[in-house]
Design an enzyme around this catalytic site. Structure first.
Site, short mmCIF file in Angstrom:
data_model
loop_
_atom_site.label_atom_id
_atom_site.label_comp_id
_atom_site.label_asym_id
_atom_site.label_seq_id
_atom_site.Cartn_x
_atom_site.Cartn_y
_atom_site.Cartn_z
N LYS A 183 -1.42 6.61 7.26
CA LYS A 183 -2.40 5.59 6.85
C LYS A 183 -3.77 6.19 7.18
CE LYS A 183 -3.45 1.41 5.46
NZ LYS A 183 -3.35 1.03 4.04
N ASP A 190 14.34 0.62 7.27
CA ASP A 190 15.02 -0.65 6.99
C ASP A 190 14.90 -0.97 5.50
OD1 ASP A 190 15.72 -1.12 9.66
OD2 ASP A 190 15.28 -3.26 9.48
N ASP A 204 10.25 3.35 11.30
CA ASP A 204 11.11 2.22 11.67
C ASP A 204 11.18 1.23 10.50
OD1 ASP A 204 12.61 0.45 13.11
OD2 ASP A 204 11.02 -0.15 14.49
N ASP A 227 1.60 2.10 2.81
CA ASP A 227 1.75 0.91 1.97
C ASP A 227 2.22 1.30 0.57
OD1 ASP A 227 -0.73 2.14 2.01
OD2 ASP A 227 -1.90 0.31 1.80
N TYR A 251 4.81 2.50 19.81
CA TYR A 251 5.88 1.97 20.65
C TYR A 251 5.80 2.52 22.08
CZ TYR A 251 8.07 0.41 16.28
OH TYR A 251 8.33 -0.19 15.07
#
Ligand code: NAD
Length: 364
Positions: A192, A252, A248, A224, A142
């Site tokens: 990852k 959620d 992020d 994942d 970001y």
């Protein structure tokens, strides 16, 4: 005690939910004899509309000179086509986090017993869920350089750079170890590392720091797999630490363990002034209709009391008030969707839910 709080409602439902958190803080002030001095300022689309920039210098100065910041949410479809530096999230939220040096975002994902049936996930899977997700907040994709170039074939290439330094990883991981040490002493680092170089540095750094925190059990998980495990068996997690974008997305997902994204508070810390905001966005689809759930914002105010002001007892009282209201069947619309509870449910608007919580803070 006297505390200065910068209040930034922002856009969409932000202007509806923030006053309810202020109401809860006022109830705390009257109950415990504290003085909270609230000063409101513009941020996001509202600031762009008023002064042409989503993060006016005045707003930033107010935040810097306050003891803590309470933020609602920012953004909306009407701002999506603005040049990227003027869009609410890129032009206000990210620089606000960066300029207040808020490198750590704490998102507790707790299932309130009264909401066991509000989640789309089976009760036996989520009962007792209590996870703290710690998201790195000022690095990674970001904040990396962004560019677009025309290609000779006529199309374009878009690039976002993902980079992390050892220092950035170390400070968030150390904070996560400290939080884990005060909880169930399990830290799961999510990356990852099978694909990304930044994740390989992340994992190496965690493995090195692990030796300094022998009392905490460290595990590593690919992002994942983590997204799958959060739904399969969320109770395996105590503290999760991860980089900006993974955090992020995972939070959620994790919000659905609590029944609704409207239940997930957050604290951004690391600098001199902490920033407290719900984990959700400005929800343009329900804005202005008195339908938004204010509990994530009210619980963010509780985090402010705990992390910025060291007022643990006061923070607990807000959390108790929320739990009591839920146990008594009070719900906003988002918490009704999947409820097949036999307990009679009382549907409330944003304002009415805020009133109930303030009332309970004064009575409990
Ligand atoms: P969102 O979180 O705003 O909404 C997603 C869904 O959840 C919507 O259906 C919404 O109605 C619902 N929802 C969210 N909060 C709720 C609440 N308190 N009570 C009841 N329902 C709630 O995400 P989005 O739709 O992807 O984004 C909308 C806007 O918000 C965009 O402009 C986005 O950029 C912005 N955004 C801002 C922040 C922030 O301010 N920190 C975070 C995420 C998104």
């Amino acid at each position: 005690m006297r505390y200065k709080i910068a209040v930034l409602p922002g856009d969409g439902i932000g202007i509806e939910i923030v006053p309810e958190a202020v109401k809860a803080l006022e109830a705390i002030a009257s109950r415990f004899g504290h003085q909270f001095e609230f000063t409101e300022a513009l941020v996001g689309g509202a600031a762009y509309d008023a002064v042409g920039h989503p993060l006016p210098e005045e707003t930033l100065a107010l935040c810097k000179s306050s003891d803590a910041v309470l933020l609602g949410a920012i953004g909306g479809p009407e701002y999506d086509e603005l040049p990227v530096h003027l869009r609410p999230e890129v032009g206000a939220l990210l620089p606000l986090r960066k300029r207040l040096a808020l490198f750590a975002n704490l998102r507790p994902c707790i299932l309130f017993p009264g909401l066991l049936q509000a989640s789309t996930i089976k009760e036996e899977v989520i009962k007792g869920v209590d996870i703290m997700v710690i998201r790195e907040l000022t690095g990674g994709l970001y904040f990396g350089n962004k560019s677009r170039e025309k290609t000779p074939q006529g199309g374009e290439t878009a690039t976002d750079v993902l980079s992390y330094s050892t220092l950035e990883i170390e400070r968030i991981v150390r904070l996560a170890y400290e939080v884990a040490g005060k909880r169930r002493k399990q830290l799961c680092s999510v990356d990852k590392a099978n694909v990304l170089e930044s994740s390989r540095l992340w994992r190496e750094t965690v493995s090195r720091l692990e030796k300094e925190y022998p009392q905490v059990k460290t595990t590593h998980m690919y992002v994942d797999n983590c997204s799958m495990q959060l739904i399969r068996d969320p109770r395996q997690f105590d503290v999760i630490v991860t980089e900006n974008m993974f955090g992020d997305i995972l939070t959620d997902e994790a919000s659905m363990l609590t029944g609704s994204i409207g239940m997930l508070p957050s604290a951004s810390i690391g600098g001199e002034v902490g920033l407290y905001e719900p984990s959700h966005g400005s929800a343009p689809d329900i804005a202005g209709q008195n339908k938004a759930n204010p509990l994530a914002t009210i619980l963010s105010a509780a985090m402010m009391l705990r992390y910025s002001f060291n007022l643990d007892q006061e923070a607990e009282l807000i959390e108790k008030a929320v739990n009591k209201a839920l146990e008594e069947g009070y719900r906003t619309g988002d918490l009704l969707a999947c409820s097949d509870s036999e307990q009679p449910v009382k549907l409330l608007g944003t304002k009415e839910m805020g009133d109930i919580i303030a009332q309970k803070i004064l009575q409990l």
